[in-house]
Design an enzyme around this catalytic site. Structure first.
Site, PDB file in Angstrom:
ATOM      1  N   SER A 191       0.831  -1.208   0.000  1.00 48.20           N
ATOM      2  CA  SER A 191       0.000   0.000   0.000  1.00 48.20           C
ATOM      3  C   SER A 191       0.864   1.257   0.000  1.00 48.20           C
ATOM      4  CB  SER A 191      -0.904   0.012   1.225  1.00 48.20           C
ATOM      5  OG  SER A 191      -1.553  -1.224   1.337  1.00 48.20           O
TER       6      SER A 191
HETATM    7  C1  LIG Z   1      -3.278  -4.089  -0.441  1.00 49.43           C
HETATM    8  S1  LIG Z   1      -2.696  -5.692  -0.164  1.00 49.43           S
HETATM    9  C2  LIG Z   1      -2.142  -5.599   1.532  1.00 49.43           C
HETATM   10  C3  LIG Z   1      -0.907  -4.780   1.757  1.00 49.43           C
HETATM   11  C4  LIG Z   1      -0.080  -5.308   2.888  1.00 49.43           C
HETATM   12  N1  LIG Z   1      -0.651  -5.078   4.182  1.00 49.43           N
HETATM   13  C5  LIG Z   1       1.364  -4.830   2.831  1.00 49.43           C
HETATM   14  O1  LIG Z   1       1.882  -4.332   3.833  1.00 49.43           O
HETATM   15  O2  LIG Z   1       1.990  -5.028   1.791  1.00 49.43           O
HETATM   16  C6  LIG Z   1      -4.171  -6.642   0.064  1.00 49.43           C
HETATM   17  C7  LIG Z   1      -3.919  -8.102   0.303  1.00 49.43           C
HETATM   18  O3  LIG Z   1      -5.109  -8.690   0.769  1.00 49.43           O
HETATM   19  C8  LIG Z   1      -5.138 -10.019   0.307  1.00 49.43           C
HETATM   20  N2  LIG Z   1      -6.515 -10.530   0.410  1.00 49.43           N
HETATM   21  C9  LIG Z   1      -7.551 -10.402  -0.449  1.00 49.43           C
HETATM   22  N3  LIG Z   1      -8.626 -11.038   0.012  1.00 49.43           N
HETATM   23  C10 LIG Z   1      -8.274 -11.587   1.198  1.00 49.43           C
HETATM   24  C11 LIG Z   1      -8.954 -12.372   2.155  1.00 49.43           C
HETATM   25  N4  LIG Z   1     -10.219 -12.736   1.989  1.00 49.43           N
HETATM   26  N5  LIG Z   1      -8.276 -12.757   3.247  1.00 49.43           N
HETATM   27  C12 LIG Z   1      -6.979 -12.406   3.438  1.00 49.43           C
HETATM   28  N6  LIG Z   1      -6.286 -11.671   2.552  1.00 49.43           N
HETATM   29  C13 LIG Z   1      -6.918 -11.254   1.459  1.00 49.43           C
HETATM   30  C14 LIG Z   1      -4.623  -9.896  -1.120  1.00 49.43           C
HETATM   31  O4  LIG Z   1      -4.171 -11.163  -1.600  1.00 49.43           O
HETATM   32  C15 LIG Z   1      -3.507  -8.878  -0.931  1.00 49.43           C
HETATM   33  O5  LIG Z   1      -2.278  -9.509  -0.719  1.00 49.43           O
END
Ligand SMILES: C[S@@+](CC[C@H](N)C(=O)[O-])C[C@H]1O[C@@H](n2cnc3c(N)ncnc32)[C@H](O)[C@@H]1O
Length: 372
Positions: free
Chosen positions: A86
């Site tokens: 992010s």
């Molecule tokens: C914007 S990224 C998160 C950024 C992260 N916190 C970082 O520091 O890099 C969103 C993440 O949420 C994950 N995601 C999507 N749906 C999800 C779910 N139902 N449960 C857990 N993770 C999920 C995606 O695979 C993705 O890796």
């Protein structure tokens, strides 16, 4: 980057030491993706360390996975962003809004690169951070990066909507992935009085950051505290709208005019947030012509209904076309007038309640439940 974040006011002084101790590039994979002419194109570290490092230290999200790991576009390009690190200022603002203190236990939903989890672990202490990631490959990369950087974080693979019951209760929960329907498990697994931070999105509007406080009865109530846009929980992605796929029957569409300028309706944050509450299953696409004219498309990929509004510079009336069982422009215009008659509430006046049974929106006070 840390200096810029501090100067901009995004980085709270309590978090500065953690940002200095956790270099972002150690969490970014060697292949990342950039948006080029509607395509997601790979950038490899091996092809230019400097360009890759610049992406790591810009105040931008870094795209780290496309199409769930299998690029679906022509010539190894991607179509959809499915994981990213992010934007640093958003990370800093969310960590400040979480109001977490050293020693507290935190559940993060959406591990992604692991950078945010590492920042949390750096300040809250080893063993206090659990993070859930739905994609096993992404989770593996994050685990490795966290281990190599010396952070003790539990990374679990699974659907974050279910939380992580075996490590509950938590003092804080932070979702770094957006929800339209906020999972009640997040309230149930946070201690009463604890804080839950969720990027909340509708099909029409992405999105708003809601800071909830959890009650004794596993119900949480919160207000909008920021403007953030995140990718959705995998199960809540819904359908992608596309003009090619969803817009048919242009010649037969119902034609009218409106004198409502599209910008205050669609381009103003407070208005579009409110419209998103009233008009479900409606996605917005804008196409631009070279002469400054543009067309606003409203698309419901579920029912196949669509509407368009053509805007030309200087015009005072705008042609509208509507097709399918819904009159999408009319729905949006009615929702805009509803918001206007409510005295144009700003985002911070809306609240959201999530209980084990349901989710609803209120205005100003939780007694003033709004039917949306
Ligand atoms: C914007 S990224 C998160 C950024 C992260 N916190 C970082 O520091 O890099 C969103 C993440 O949420 C994950 N995601 C999507 N749906 C999800 C779910 N139902 N449960 C857990 N993770 C999920 C995606 O695979 C993705 O890796």
């Amino acid at each position: 980057m840390v200096g810029d974040l501090a100067d901009s006011g995004a980085l709270h002084p309590d978090w500065r030491a953690a940002f200095e101790a956790v270099p972002r590039h150690r969490f970014i994979p060697d292949t990342v993706w950039v948006e080029k002419e509607d395509r997601l194109t790979p950038v490899h570290r091996a092809d230019g360390e400097q360009a890759w490092l610049e992406l790591c230290y810009s105040n931008e999200a870094v795209i780290t996975q496309v199409d769930d790991g299998v690029p679906a576009g022509p010539g190894q390009t991607g179509r959809e962003i499915t994981s990213s690190a992010s934007r640093p200022d958003v990370v800093a603002l969310m960590l400040a809004a979480l109001e977490a203190e050293p020693g507290m236990s935190v559940l993060e939903i959406g591990t992604g690169t692991g950078w945010n989890a590492a920042l949390l672990a750096e300040r809250l202490g080893p063993g206090n951070v659990t993070s859930v990631e739905v994609d096993p490959v992404v989770a593996d990369q994050a685990r490795r990066a966290l281990r190599e950087a010396g952070h003790h974080v539990t990374v679990a693979v699974g659907d974050g909507a279910a939380g992580h019951p075996s490590s509950a209760p938590f003092d804080r929960l932070i979702a770094t992935v957006a929800a339209d329907r906020v999972p009640p498990a997040w309230a149930a697994q946070t201690r009463p009085g604890g804080r839950v931070l969720v990027p909340w999105a509708t099909d029409f509007h992405n999105g708003a950051l809601v800071a909830f406080t959890v009650d004794q009865d596993a119900t949480m109530r919160g207000r909008i505290v920021g403007n953030v846009a995140f990718m959705r929980l995998r199960d809540q992605r819904g359908k992608r709208a596309s003009l090619e796929r969803n817009v048919h029957g242009v010649a037969q569409a119902r034609r009218t005019f409106t004198d409502l300028h599209p910008y205050p309706v669609l381009g103003e944050y407070d208005a579009s947030l409110a419209i998103g509450l009233k008009v479900p299953r409606c996605k917005l696409i804008v196409t631009h012509a070279e002469d400054g004219a543009y067309t606003v498309w409203l698309v419901d990929p579920w029912s196949g209904s669509w509407a368009s509004l053509d805007h030309e510079p200087g015009a005072e009336k705008y042609p509208v076309r509507q097709s399918g069982e819904r009159n999408l422009w009319q729905e949006v215009e009615d929702a805009y007038r509803w918001w206007d008659e409510l005295d144009r509430p700003t985002a911070d006046r809306w609240g959201l309640t999530v209980s084990p049974q349901d989710q609803y929106v209120w205005l100003d006070t939780k007694k003033n439940r709004i039917n949306v």
